[in-house]
Design an enzyme around this catalytic site. Structure first.
Site, PDB file in Angstrom:
ATOM      1  N   ARG A 119       1.011  -1.467  -0.033  1.00 53.94           N
ATOM      2  CA  ARG A 119      -0.166   0.146  -0.117  1.00 53.94           C
ATOM      3  C   ARG A 119       0.745   1.157   0.063  1.00 53.94           C
ATOM      4  O   ARG A 119       0.342   2.145  -0.644  1.00 53.94           O
ATOM      5  CB  ARG A 119      -0.941  -0.085   1.078  1.00 53.94           C
ATOM      6  CG  ARG A 119      -1.931   1.007   1.121  1.00 53.94           C
ATOM      7  CD  ARG A 119      -2.967   0.957   2.193  1.00 53.94           C
ATOM      8  NE  ARG A 119      -2.538   0.941   3.441  1.00 53.94           N
ATOM      9  CZ  ARG A 119      -3.090   0.358   4.558  1.00 53.94           C
ATOM     10  NH1 ARG A 119      -4.464   0.327   4.634  1.00 53.94           N
ATOM     11  NH2 ARG A 119      -2.566   0.829   5.863  1.00 53.94           N
TER      12      ARG A 119
ATOM     13  N   LYS B  73      -2.426   6.620   1.667  1.00 51.21           N
ATOM     14  CA  LYS B  73      -2.238   7.097   2.910  1.00 51.21           C
ATOM     15  C   LYS B  73      -1.465   8.476   2.739  1.00 51.21           C
ATOM     16  O   LYS B  73      -0.260   8.455   3.156  1.00 51.21           O
ATOM     17  CB  LYS B  73      -1.633   6.106   3.779  1.00 51.21           C
ATOM     18  CG  LYS B  73      -2.559   5.483   4.700  1.00 51.21           C
ATOM     19  CD  LYS B  73      -2.079   4.408   5.755  1.00 51.21           C
ATOM     20  CE  LYS B  73      -2.186   4.673   7.141  1.00 51.21           C
ATOM     21  NZ  LYS B  73      -3.229   4.942   7.670  1.00 51.21           N
TER      22      LYS B  73
ATOM     23  N   GLU C 266     -16.008   5.952   4.862  1.00 55.22           N
ATOM     24  CA  GLU C 266     -15.344   5.616   5.943  1.00 55.22           C
ATOM     25  C   GLU C 266     -15.417   6.582   7.073  1.00 55.22           C
ATOM     26  O   GLU C 266     -16.013   7.586   7.008  1.00 55.22           O
ATOM     27  CB  GLU C 266     -14.072   4.993   5.745  1.00 55.22           C
ATOM     28  CG  GLU C 266     -13.188   6.190   4.915  1.00 55.22           C
ATOM     29  CD  GLU C 266     -11.743   5.757   4.680  1.00 55.22           C
ATOM     30  OE1 GLU C 266     -11.227   4.830   5.439  1.00 55.22           O
ATOM     31  OE2 GLU C 266     -11.091   6.282   3.765  1.00 55.22           O
TER      32      GLU C 266
HETATM   33  N1  PLP Z   1      -9.018   4.109   6.750  1.00 55.28           N
HETATM   34  C1  PLP Z   1      -8.415   5.031   7.223  1.00 55.28           C
HETATM   35  C2  PLP Z   1      -8.510   6.623   6.700  1.00 55.28           C
HETATM   36  C3  PLP Z   1      -7.104   4.656   7.814  1.00 55.28           C
HETATM   37  O1  PLP Z   1      -6.283   6.062   8.315  1.00 55.28           O
HETATM   38  C4  PLP Z   1      -6.814   3.558   8.319  1.00 55.28           C
HETATM   39  C5  PLP Z   1      -5.685   3.288   9.093  1.00 55.28           C
HETATM   40  O2  PLP Z   1      -4.514   3.041   8.544  1.00 55.28           O
HETATM   41  C6  PLP Z   1      -7.656   2.633   7.861  1.00 55.28           C
HETATM   42  C7  PLP Z   1      -8.770   2.966   7.367  1.00 55.28           C
HETATM   43  C8  PLP Z   1      -7.698   1.241   8.318  1.00 55.28           C
HETATM   44  O3  PLP Z   1      -6.620   0.458   7.407  1.00 55.28           O
HETATM   45  P1  PLP Z   1      -5.605  -0.724   8.131  1.00 55.28           P
HETATM   46  O4  PLP Z   1      -6.654  -1.591   8.466  1.00 55.28           O
HETATM   47  O5  PLP Z   1      -5.010  -1.161   7.032  1.00 55.28           O
HETATM   48  O6  PLP Z   1      -5.133  -0.048   9.240  1.00 55.28           O
HETATM   49  C1  COI Z   2      -3.872   3.230  11.464  1.00 53.64           C
HETATM   50  O1  COI Z   2      -4.676   2.648  12.132  1.00 53.64           O
HETATM   51  O2  COI Z   2      -2.619   2.868  11.451  1.00 53.64           O
HETATM   52  C2  COI Z   2      -3.828   4.607  11.053  1.00 53.64           C
HETATM   53  O3  COI Z   2      -3.035   5.166  10.368  1.00 53.64           O
HETATM   54  C3  COI Z   2      -5.053   5.524  11.465  1.00 53.64           C
HETATM   55  C4  COI Z   2      -4.790   6.752  12.392  1.00 53.64           C
HETATM   56  C5  COI Z   2      -6.016   6.807  13.016  1.00 53.64           C
HETATM   57  C6  COI Z   2      -3.609   6.441  13.139  1.00 53.64           C
END
Ligand code: PLP
Ligand code: COI
Length: 341
Positions: free
Chosen positions: A81, A183, A219
């Site tokens: 990612r 991200k 989201e």
């Molecule tokens: N959506 C957003 C905007 C996020 O910042 C995060 C955190 O990383 C997620 C979703 C969840 O992603 P992950 O499960 O890969 O941490």
């Molecule tokens: C994560 O879950 O890693 C994120 O980047 C989300 C943030 C709320 C810390």
């Protein structure tokens, strides 16, 4: 020796640890990278990141398992990612195998900061990259720094796994240029006003709608949604402008293969939220945080699972996911990277 930290009282904050990884990109290639004790970053006043926000990041965790190993959960997907984020931001990709190696190195170098099994805390790992050389015309930097630091964390939402109340936001989550699936630091900067405003009004998070029609659920600021139907299906929003959560992708697999549930990955309309039995936010930081209520401009959508406890199906998903992460339940092939035996 494990650090003398009161693990169970940690919130989601930054604690400086001993070592971080730093690699520099110059003249078209990355150097080997080193671990350093220096937590400070010194860059040009005109650095690409400071002028045009050329930066992206990742987030993953290390866990102590029931039998005392230290492991990471699917770091290869974070590497992938981050590559996608870099490509969209005209940044050089940090090689994915080197990314995973560097994650392991930083965790190992800070092993005393990995919270013990059962403490309720975990080690949050933050890889990130930024344009470091002077850029004044609107163009990508030519020099970059890739870094990884780690910090022990507790629950993202106050109250741990207690259900939260969120609101339907009038703001959009991401920068309005189709970058919501990466991200990019800019997406988070654009959400800071919305999150402060939500907190001031007493909400834990924002539910963002699709900006084009404002009828579909996207989201929150830091997590994807999961919903449970009254007949026990997992429903999760499909959109190419939300972050492809690794936790959500893992839960879809766990629901189907471990719990025998039906899984629907599809567009979810704001109108249908009132029909779901349970709602949760999923992500690395959020793990699965149950949502008891969503307020849409004064109209309350109350989930039957209520405000006291996580709903029963959400709880099963939570127990299975965290069981896999903490070594209580056998993981699918390739999900767990062992850092210390
Ligand atoms: N959506 C957003 C905007 C996020 O910042 C995060 C955190 O990383 C997620 C979703 C969840 O992603 P992950 O499960 O890969 O941490
Ligand atoms: C994560 O879950 O890693 C994120 O980047 C989300 C943030 C709320 C810390």
């Amino acid at each position: 020796m494990s650090k003398n930290i009161d693990w169970s009282s940690l919130g989601f904050g930054y604690i400086e640890t001993e070592q971080r990884f730093v690699s520099n990109y110059k003249d078209g290639s990355w150097d080997e990278g080193v671990l350093t004790g220096d937590s400070q970053v010194v860059i040009s006043e005109c650095a690409g990141v400071l002028q045009y926000a050329q930066t992206c990041f990742e987030g993953l965790k290390a866990y102590t398992t029931e039998d005392g190993k230290v492991v990471c959960f699917r770091p290869d997907l974070n590497a992938q990612r981050m590559s996608d984020s870099c490509k969209r931001l005209e940044m050089p990709v940090f090689p994915e195998d080197k990314f995973v190696e560097a994650v392991a190195k930083v965790v190992e170098a800070n092993i005393d900061y990995v919270p013990p099994y059962g403490s309720g805390a975990t080690l949050y790992i933050r890889p990130y990259m930024f344009g470091s050389n002077p850029v004044i015309g609107v163009k990508p930097a030519t020099e970059y720094q890739f870094r990884i630091f780690v910090t022990p964390v507790g629950p993202y939402f106050k109250g741990g796994v207690k259900p939260i109340v969120i609101r339907v936001s009038d703001f959009d989550r991401a920068a309005p240029n189709g970058t919501g699936h990466i991200k990019a630091g800019l997406n988070y900067a654009m959400s800071l006003h919305a999150i402060q405003d939500a907190h001031e009004q007493g909400y834990a998070e924002n539910l963002y709608l699709d900006p084009a029609t404002r009828t579909k659920v996207e989201e929150t600021g830091g997590a994807n949604f999961i919903f449970i139907t009254k007949d026990g299906k997992l429903v999760t929003p499909k959109s190419n402008s939300i972050l492809p959560s690794i936790t959500r992708r893992s839960l879809m697999y766990v629901a189907e293969k471990y719990l025998g549930m039906e899984v629907e990955h599809r567009e979810v309309y704001l109108d249908e939220l009132k029909d779901f039995a349970e709602c949760g936010l999923c992500g690395t930081a959020a793990v699965i945080s149950p949502v008891g209520k969503i307020v849409d401009h004064g109209k309350e959508i109350c989930f039957p699972s209520g405000m006291d406890d996580m709903g029963p199906v959400t709880k099963k998903l939570y127990d299975t996911l965290t069981g896999i992460q903490m070594g209580r339940i056998e993981a699918p092939e390739g999900w767990i990277k062992v850092i210390k035996e």
